[in-house]
Motif scaffolding. Structure first.
Motif, PDB file in Angstrom:
ATOM      1  N   GLN A  44     -47.244 -64.621   2.947  1.00 29.09           N
ATOM      2  CA  GLN A  44     -46.991 -64.898   1.527  1.00 29.09           C
ATOM      3  C   GLN A  44     -48.299 -64.877   0.730  1.00 29.09           C
ATOM      4  N   GLN A  45     -49.387 -65.341   1.354  1.00 32.66           N
ATOM      5  CA  GLN A  45     -50.691 -65.308   0.693  1.00 32.66           C
ATOM      6  C   GLN A  45     -51.165 -63.855   0.508  1.00 32.66           C
ATOM      7  N   MET A  46     -50.893 -62.995   1.496  1.00 29.86           N
ATOM      8  CA  MET A  46     -51.232 -61.574   1.373  1.00 29.86           C
ATOM      9  C   MET A  46     -50.520 -60.982   0.158  1.00 29.86           C
ATOM     10  N   ILE A  47     -49.242 -61.326   0.022  1.00 30.49           N
ATOM     11  CA  ILE A  47     -48.466 -60.805  -1.110  1.00 30.49           C
ATOM     12  C   ILE A  47     -49.041 -61.345  -2.420  1.00 30.49           C
ATOM     13  N   ARG A  48     -49.340 -62.646  -2.472  1.00 28.55           N
ATOM     14  CA  ARG A  48     -49.925 -63.221  -3.704  1.00 28.55           C
ATOM     15  C   ARG A  48     -51.230 -62.517  -4.083  1.00 28.55           C
ATOM     16  N   MET A  49     -52.043 -62.163  -3.066  1.00 23.55           N
ATOM     17  CA  MET A  49     -53.324 -61.509  -3.322  1.00 23.55           C
ATOM     18  C   MET A  49     -53.177 -60.145  -3.976  1.00 23.55           C
ATOM     19  N   TYR A  50     -52.140 -59.427  -3.603  1.00 18.40           N
ATOM     20  CA  TYR A  50     -51.980 -58.048  -4.080  1.00 18.40           C
ATOM     21  C   TYR A  50     -50.736 -57.843  -4.937  1.00 18.40           C
ATOM     22  N   ASP A  51     -50.100 -58.921  -5.354  1.00 16.97           N
ATOM     23  CA  ASP A  51     -48.892 -58.829  -6.171  1.00 16.97           C
ATOM     24  C   ASP A  51     -49.299 -58.673  -7.634  1.00 16.97           C
ATOM     25  N   PHE A  52     -49.775 -57.474  -7.971  1.00 14.36           N
ATOM     26  CA  PHE A  52     -50.350 -57.236  -9.293  1.00 14.36           C
ATOM     27  C   PHE A  52     -49.342 -57.454 -10.421  1.00 14.36           C
ATOM     28  N   ASP A  53     -48.064 -57.176 -10.151  1.00 20.04           N
ATOM     29  CA  ASP A  53     -47.062 -57.383 -11.203  1.00 20.04           C
ATOM     30  C   ASP A  53     -46.396 -58.763 -11.112  1.00 20.04           C
ATOM     31  N   ARG A  54     -46.873 -59.591 -10.168  1.00 19.51           N
ATOM     32  CA  ARG A  54     -46.412 -60.983 -10.038  1.00 19.51           C
ATOM     33  C   ARG A  54     -44.899 -61.128  -9.883  1.00 19.51           C
ATOM     34  N   ASN A  55     -44.267 -60.223  -9.116  1.00 21.67           N
ATOM     35  CA  ASN A  55     -42.811 -60.342  -8.946  1.00 21.67           C
ATOM     36  C   ASN A  55     -42.436 -60.950  -7.592  1.00 21.67           C
ATOM     37  N   GLY A  56     -43.438 -61.362  -6.811  1.00 25.28           N
ATOM     38  CA  GLY A  56     -43.153 -62.054  -5.548  1.00 25.28           C
ATOM     39  C   GLY A  56     -42.874 -61.141  -4.372  1.00 25.28           C
ATOM     40  N   THR A  57     -42.837 -59.825  -4.622  1.00 25.64           N
ATOM     41  CA  THR A  57     -42.647 -58.868  -3.532  1.00 25.64           C
ATOM     42  C   THR A  57     -43.772 -57.842  -3.597  1.00 25.64           C
ATOM     43  N   MET A  58     -43.774 -56.913  -2.660  1.00 19.89           N
ATOM     44  CA  MET A  58     -44.854 -55.952  -2.558  1.00 19.89           C
ATOM     45  C   MET A  58     -44.321 -54.541  -2.764  1.00 19.89           C
ATOM     46  N   SER A  59     -44.824 -53.875  -3.808  1.00 22.18           N
ATOM     47  CA  SER A  59     -44.478 -52.473  -4.042  1.00 22.18           C
ATOM     48  C   SER A  59     -45.324 -51.610  -3.102  1.00 22.18           C
ATOM     49  N   PHE A  60     -45.047 -50.311  -3.086  1.00 18.88           N
ATOM     50  CA  PHE A  60     -45.825 -49.427  -2.213  1.00 18.88           C
ATOM     51  C   PHE A  60     -47.303 -49.424  -2.605  1.00 18.88           C
ATOM     52  N   GLN A  61     -47.605 -49.395  -3.908  1.00 16.90           N
ATOM     53  CA  GLN A  61     -49.002 -49.395  -4.369  1.00 16.90           C
ATOM     54  C   GLN A  61     -49.706 -50.683  -3.934  1.00 16.90           C
ATOM     55  N   GLU A  62     -49.015 -51.802  -4.057  1.00 14.49           N
ATOM     56  CA  GLU A  62     -49.579 -53.096  -3.643  1.00 14.49           C
ATOM     57  C   GLU A  62     -49.793 -53.112  -2.128  1.00 14.49           C
ATOM     58  N   PHE A  63     -48.838 -52.529  -1.411  1.00 15.15           N
ATOM     59  CA  PHE A  63     -48.926 -52.441   0.049  1.00 15.15           C
ATOM     60  C   PHE A  63     -50.137 -51.596   0.454  1.00 15.15           C
ATOM     61  N   LEU A  64     -50.388 -50.512  -0.278  1.00 18.18           N
ATOM     62  CA  LEU A  64     -51.558 -49.668   0.010  1.00 18.18           C
ATOM     63  C   LEU A  64     -52.860 -50.453  -0.182  1.00 18.18           C
ATOM     64  N   ALA A  65     -52.918 -51.270  -1.232  1.00 16.55           N
ATOM     65  CA  ALA A  65     -54.115 -52.079  -1.494  1.00 16.55           C
ATOM     66  C   ALA A  65     -54.328 -53.082  -0.357  1.00 16.55           C
ATOM     67  N   LEU A  66     -53.240 -53.732   0.081  1.00 15.15           N
ATOM     68  CA  LEU A  66     -53.331 -54.671   1.205  1.00 15.15           C
ATOM     69  C   LEU A  66     -53.755 -53.926   2.470  1.00 15.15           C
ATOM     70  N   ASN A  67     -53.156 -52.765   2.703  1.00 14.14           N
ATOM     71  CA  ASN A  67     -53.453 -51.984   3.898  1.00 14.14           C
ATOM     72  C   ASN A  67     -54.936 -51.597   3.953  1.00 14.14           C
ATOM     73  N   LYS A  68     -55.501 -51.220   2.807  1.00 14.58           N
ATOM     74  CA  LYS A  68     -56.906 -50.850   2.715  1.00 14.58           C
ATOM     75  C   LYS A  68     -57.792 -52.054   3.088  1.00 14.58           C
ATOM     76  N   PHE A  69     -57.428 -53.229   2.571  1.00 16.19           N
ATOM     77  CA  PHE A  69     -58.160 -54.461   2.883  1.00 16.19           C
ATOM     78  C   PHE A  69     -58.071 -54.760   4.393  1.00 16.19           C
ATOM     79  N   LEU A  70     -56.861 -54.659   4.953  1.00 20.48           N
ATOM     80  CA  LEU A  70     -56.667 -54.942   6.380  1.00 20.48           C
ATOM     81  C   LEU A  70     -57.442 -53.957   7.254  1.00 20.48           C
ATOM     82  N   GLN A  71     -57.471 -52.689   6.857  1.00 22.38           N
ATOM     83  CA  GLN A  71     -58.226 -51.683   7.620  1.00 22.38           C
ATOM     84  C   GLN A  71     -59.715 -52.029   7.643  1.00 22.38           C
TER      85      GLN A  71
END
Length: 169
Positions: A44-71
């Motif tokens: 949930q903290q990962m989602i909060r970090m990259y939830d740019f539109d603040r809707n509580g879920t992760m879009s593909f673009q947000e997922f890519l940003a998280l993925n880049k950080f995790l890599q």
């Protein structure tokens, strides 16, 4: 899926309904497929970090940003774990510096202690990622209060509670 690359495959598999967004439990199971087992609170903290539109879920673009950080975090972990599968606390300190986080001793040891489940000073990848997610979240939040970029903030009690609640994992 119309999304290219491995992240796209993972995202589309998790977003089986094709909604364009994935929830925390869905992200948790996607990460588990890659042998990254996180408590839901960390996801949930990962989602909060990259939830740019603040809707509580992760879009593909947000997922890519998280993925880049995790890599990036996994890359630093790999260079320092020397085939042991874990980092010592000294390694964790060095890894955080490589990632741009410089903490003093009290802050560093307190953070490590809260994520080192075994209390043996051997930090596994999932624990290291959790530490990085926490520190990055804290930095993001701190920066939002440090509007003059002086490296100092003044918080009233309500703001302090807001900050600790936002960084809680």
């Amino acid at each position: 899926g119309e999304r290219g690359g491995a992240p796209g495959v993972v995202f589309d598999r998790v977003d089986a309904a094709g909604t364009g967004n994935i929830t925390a439990p869905q992200l948790q199971s996607a990460l588990a497929v890659g042998n990254l087992d996180f408590p839901l609170s960390v996801v949930q903290q990962m989602i909060r970090m990259y939830d740019f539109d603040r809707n509580g879920t992760m879009s593909f673009q947000e997922f890519l940003a998280l993925n880049k950080f995790l890599q990036k975090v996994q890359g630093v972990f790999s260079t320092l774990e020397r085939g042991r599968g874990f980092l010592s606390l000294e390694d964790v300190y060095e890894a955080l510096i490589k990632l741009g986080f410089s903490l003093d001793s009290p802050a560093f040891y307190t953070v490590c202690e809260s994520f080192d489940k075994s209390k043996k000073g051997m930090v596994r990848l999932d624990e290291f990622i959790s530490i990085c997610i926490f520190v990055q979240s804290a930095r993001n939040l701190y920066s939002s209060f440090d509007t003059t970029k002086q490296g100092k903030v003044t918080l009233d009690f309500n703001q302090f509670v807001y900050c600790t609640a936002n960084c809680r994992i």
